[in-house]
Design a protein around this motif. Structure first.
Motif, short mmCIF file in Angstrom:
data_model
loop_
_atom_site.label_atom_id
_atom_site.label_comp_id
_atom_site.label_asym_id
_atom_site.label_seq_id
_atom_site.Cartn_x
_atom_site.Cartn_y
_atom_site.Cartn_z
N ALA A 16 0.83 -1.21 0.00
CA ALA A 16 0.00 0.00 0.00
C ALA A 16 0.86 1.26 0.00
O ALA A 16 0.62 2.21 -0.74
CB ALA A 16 -0.93 0.00 1.22
N ARG A 17 1.91 1.24 0.83
CA ARG A 17 2.80 2.41 0.88
C ARG A 17 3.55 2.57 -0.44
O ARG A 17 3.78 3.69 -0.90
CB ARG A 17 3.77 2.28 2.06
N ALA A 18 3.93 1.46 -1.05
CA ALA A 18 4.62 1.52 -2.34
C ALA A 18 3.72 2.15 -3.40
O ALA A 18 4.17 2.95 -4.22
CB ALA A 18 5.05 0.13 -2.78
N SER A 19 2.44 1.82 -3.38
CA SER A 19 1.49 2.39 -4.34
C SER A 19 1.34 3.90 -4.14
O SER A 19 1.30 4.66 -5.10
CB SER A 19 0.11 1.73 -4.19
N MET A 20 1.29 4.33 -2.88
CA MET A 20 1.15 5.76 -2.60
C MET A 20 2.42 6.52 -2.99
O MET A 20 2.34 7.62 -3.55
CB MET A 20 0.82 5.96 -1.12
N LEU A 21 3.57 5.94 -2.72
CA LEU A 21 4.83 6.60 -3.09
C LEU A 21 4.95 6.73 -4.61
O LEU A 21 5.36 7.78 -5.12
CB LEU A 21 6.01 5.80 -2.54
N SER A 48 -2.63 5.97 8.65
CA SER A 48 -1.60 5.26 9.43
C SER A 48 -0.33 5.08 8.61
O SER A 48 0.79 5.33 9.10
CB SER A 48 -2.15 3.90 9.86
N HIS A 49 -0.49 4.67 7.35
CA HIS A 49 0.67 4.48 6.47
C HIS A 49 1.40 5.80 6.22
O HIS A 49 2.63 5.86 6.23
CB HIS A 49 0.22 3.90 5.13
N LEU A 50 0.62 6.86 5.98
CA LEU A 50 1.21 8.16 5.68
C LEU A 50 1.99 8.72 6.88
O LEU A 50 3.03 9.36 6.71
CB LEU A 50 0.13 9.15 5.24
#
Length: 236
Positions: A16-21, A48-50
């Motif tokens: 999920a974090r990879a997708s946002m980055l 939470s990830h952000l």
């Protein structure tokens, strides 16, 4: 203290974090809601990830009124992500097509603050051929601006007194994710992209990293940088 590679790797390693980055590689600031949609997760999970990405100094938060926007902390983070995209593509199945599937993104896209894709590789090749820059052929290395190149870019409107005040290199050769050949990054790469937008020759899609050239803009771009091969534009 030794650098903690595993800490950064764990931040990027979550899907999920990879997708946002990756969504932030266009250089545009996005809200938590927009990034949640990109990652296919709930807003609460995205928050939470952000928080982890901000605490880990991969992202910065910009506040405007009641709204908060997230951006990559700098060009070095974008370059790290681009390199990871390249490495990931290399170790996947050989029949996998490298780079984005969208032909618009393959032709021209924003990579944080400079142009990437087919047209950017064609630009880089022309700059080397005409001896404006020198490239030693090592990926992600600093390319060298020649005296000819400095004179020609100055004539085009580049103020090297301003460019040289930046901490980043003036020229940088980066391995293009889709083309697997070098494109131009660094302060000069940023100037060229901004110049395209300021002249109205190209514009960035609102919903992606794709850069769309007007027919006239593409011809002027090719003439300005002596690019012999014009690649066809793709309609929206």
């Amino acid at each position: 203290m030794e650098p903690n590679i595993s800490f950064v790797a764990s931040l990027i390693g979550d899907a999920a974090r990879a997708s946002m980055l990756t969504a932030l590689m266009g250089g545009k600031a996005l809200t938590a809601t927009e990034l949640a949609i990109e990652a296919g997760i709930t807003s609460q999970t995205a928050s939470s990830h952000l928080s982890k990405l901000v605490d880990g100094q991969l992202l910065i938060v910009r506040k405007q009124g009641r709204h908060k926007y997230f951006q990559l902390k700098g060009s070095d983070i974008a370059q790290l992500l681009e390199m990871l995209l390249n490495v990931t593509s290399k170790i996947t199945h050989s029949k996998t097509v490298t780079g984005p599937s969208d032909p618009r993104l393959r032709q021209a896209r924003v990579c944080y603050d400079h142009l990437a894709g087919e047209l950017s590789v064609a630009l880089f090749n022309s700059l080397v051929k005409n001896a404006w820059i020198e490239d030693n052929g090592i990926n992600d290395s600093e390319a060298r601006l020649t005296s000819t190149g400095k004179a020609c870019f100055t004539e085009l409107g580049v103020d090297f007194n301003i460019l040289n005040t930046s901490k980043r290199p003036v020229c940088k050769a980066c391995l293009d994710w889709s083309e697997r050949r070098s494109h131009l990054a660094g302060a000069l790469g940023q100037w060229i992209l901004n110049d395209l937008f300021n002249k109205g020759w190209a514009s960035k899609d609102l919903d992606s990293r794709a850069v769309h050239f007007t027919p006239a803009g593409l011809k002027l771009f090719a003439k300005k940088y002596d690019i012999p091969l014009l690649l066809p534009t793709h309609s929206h």
